[in-house]
Design an enzyme around this catalytic site. Structure first.
Site, PDB file in Angstrom:
ATOM      1  CE  LYS A  25      -3.872   2.011   2.542  1.00  0.00           C
ATOM      2  NZ  LYS A  25      -4.814   1.810   3.637  1.00  0.00           N
ATOM      3  CB  SER A  56      -8.528   0.702   5.422  1.00  0.00           C
ATOM      4  OG  SER A  56      -9.329   1.943   5.066  1.00  0.00           O
ATOM      5  CB  SER A 116      -8.259   3.504   2.496  1.00  0.00           C
ATOM      6  OG  SER A 116      -7.423   3.040   3.566  1.00  0.00           O
TER       7      SER A 116
HETATM    8  N1  GLN Z   1     -13.363   4.339   6.089  1.00  0.00           N
HETATM    9  C1  GLN Z   1     -12.915   4.800   7.147  1.00  0.00           C
HETATM   10  C2  GLN Z   1     -12.427   6.107   7.227  1.00  0.00           C
HETATM   11  O1  GLN Z   1     -12.237   6.872   6.282  1.00  0.00           O
HETATM   12  C3  GLN Z   1     -11.775   3.790   7.553  1.00  0.00           C
HETATM   13  C4  GLN Z   1     -10.385   4.099   6.764  1.00  0.00           C
HETATM   14  C5  GLN Z   1      -9.251   3.109   7.117  1.00  0.00           C
HETATM   15  O2  GLN Z   1      -9.295   1.977   7.873  1.00  0.00           O
HETATM   16  N2  GLN Z   1      -7.916   3.625   6.721  1.00  0.00           N
HETATM   17  O3  GLN Z   1     -11.785   6.552   8.003  1.00  0.00           O
END
Ligand code: GLN
Length: 486
Positions: A79, A178, A154
């Protein structure tokens, strides 16, 4: 060798050990697949063919001289928020578009020492803020099962790369879902380990008390191998916990009969999607056939999970993101009038709208007169959530629930409606709030052919139970073996 890209890390490792194939051949086949599919999917921000081939040659030398390790020669996508020395780490943000880290993240170091092959950096929501990979400044990643849909976020690039067999395994990070959400939407297996199990050193921070790195793979055997590699104490991360680690692979063949899974009524009451309900009901039957008992339980404070998360995460983000001021690294505005104006213009130009929204929410909630009303209250809810889980684990080995309320949605469907986007994480966020390990495993398909995942949550440092349960499930089912027709 035909369909090399579809093989699991465990299978490839066997072929490498028996010298039936070389790491360079595996890598070239992965790079070819990337060349074919990337124009459609856009799972990667950067692909590094030169680096990948050099690492593969090194892997072949390790195999030749007998110093190979379990994952030597296996292609991996990282990532784009994990520091990769001398290569770009952009976090999906314009503000870091030209950032080249001077050091490797601890996880990258582990991967290099293992002799794995880094293919490139995977696309992600800007600073990991999002559930769809649409907030990346490099444009969205497409879901390999339906390219009109999002892959989840994400870590959407990592999940899409593994689902489309461009990479054998991948690394993601999970702050509120995510890893688990994109794993569910793309039909692969993804694990968020216990907070403190995997080092965060060199992971670009989003919300430091919630962030955790974890693996994606198509097969639980590969998740076990990756956990063996990643779960190591690291003195460079003060939250890394020095616990005795198990060999996760030894749990792959253990029968789950006699284990108990808890079913939280609050989660299932919220379910309105028939495809998700059906898949979870069928998955439950599989476990019951394997001798797993189910008990109903209640986690009342989980209803407040999203509200509390959207105070705590933006607060931590606003503080973490204060470092992007255009002085030492990252983007700097070209035209400005004095220092303050330089900061303002740099940040206005460098951050995208979702990141700006979080910075404003967090700064507001942390401000002097609102601290007690928001942050302190959210912190108290967090404690209640942790206590609810603790009580639940007195009566079960794991908690069985959905990953997401519905399968992958269409690109553009929720991007202008932040609340709807945030609600996608209703089942995953409480796990991060309590620092627990959680896994997403393919459990079925919707009537229109989209993957649906189930989630199992365990008590702190009980990842081995998740490996045991999911391994038994994958021996009985074939959802995880299906590939998108891309
Ligand atoms: N969708 C959640 C956020 O926007 C979690 C994102 C994540 O786990 N990095 O905070």
């Amino acid at each position: 060798m035909p369909n090399l890209h579809e093989k699991s890390a465990a299978e490839l490792a066997g072929l490498l050990r028996d010298k039936k194939i070389s790491a360079v051949e595996i890598t070239k086949s992965a790079l070819e697949r990337i060349n074919t599919l990337e124009p459609t999917l856009h799972s990667f921000v950067n692909v590094y063919p030169d680096l990948a081939v050099t690492m593969a040659e090194q892997a072949d030398r390790m195999i030749q001289d007998g110093s190979a390790r379990p994952l030597t020669g296996i292609p991996i996508a990282i990532k784009d928020n994990m520091c990769l020395k001398s290569r770009k780490t952009t976090c999906g943000s314009k503000i870091l578009a030209n950032f080249t880290p001077p050091y490797d993240a601890t996880v990258v170091n582990l991967i290099k020492n293992e002799g794995m092959v880094i293919l490139g950096s995977a696309n992600m929501d800007e600073f990991a803020m999002g559930s769809s990979t649409e907030t990346s400044c490099w444009g969205p990643t497409k879901n390999p099962w339906d390219t009109e849909r999002i892959p989840g976020g994400s870590s959407g690039g990592s999940a899409a790369a593994v689902a489309s067999c461009q990479a054998t395994v991948a690394l993601g990070s999970d702050t509120g879902g995510s890893i688990r959400l994109p794993a569910s939407f793309c039909g692969v297996t993804g694990m968020k380990p216990t907070y403190g199990a995997v080092s965060r050193f060199g992971l670009v921070a989003y919300a430091s008390s919630l962030d955790q790195i974890g693996p994606f793979a198509r097969d639980i055997k590969d998740i076990a191998l990756m956990l063996n590699l990643l779960c190591k104490h690291d003195p460079m991360d003060s939250t890394s916990v020095p616990v005795q680690r198990s060999d996760f692979s030894t749990f792959l063949d253990k029968k789950p009969s006699g284990m108990t899974l808890g079913v939280p009524v609050e989660f299932f009451n919220k379910l309105s999607n028939q495809d998700v309900e059906r898949s979870l009901t069928e998955a439950r039957k599989v476990f019951e056939k394997l001798g797993v008992k189910f008990v109903e339980l209640s986690l009342p404070s989980l209803d407040y999970g999203i509200a509390a998360y959207y105070v705590i995460a933006p607060c931590e983000a606003s503080s973490n993101l204060a470092r992007y001021d255009g002085v030492k690294y990252g983007h700097r505005a070209e035209n400005f009038d004095g220092m303050i104006d330089m900061y303002c213009r740099t940040r206005a130009e460098g951050f995208g709208p979702e990141v700006k929204r979080r910075i404003m929410l967090g700064t507001y909630a942390l401000s002097w007169c609102y601290y007690d009303a928001y942050y302190l209250k959210a912190a108290k809810i967090r404690t209640l959530i942790t206590q609810d889980f603790k009580k639940a684990f007195e009566g079960c080995d794991g908690i069985f629930c959905p990953v997401a309320p519905a399968p992958a949605f269409k690109i553009g469907e929720k991007i202008d409606d932040p609340i709807q986007m945030y609600l996608t994480d209703v089942f995953t966020i409480p796990v991060n709030m309590a620092g627990l390990p959680g896994i997403s495993c393919p459990a079925g398909f919707s009537s229109d052919g989209l993957p649906i995942g189930m989630q199992i949550i365990a008590s702190h440092f009980q990842e081995s139970k998740l490996v045991q349960l999911v391994s038994a499930f994958q021996r009985e089912t074939d959802h995880h073996l299906k590939h998108p027709a891309i």
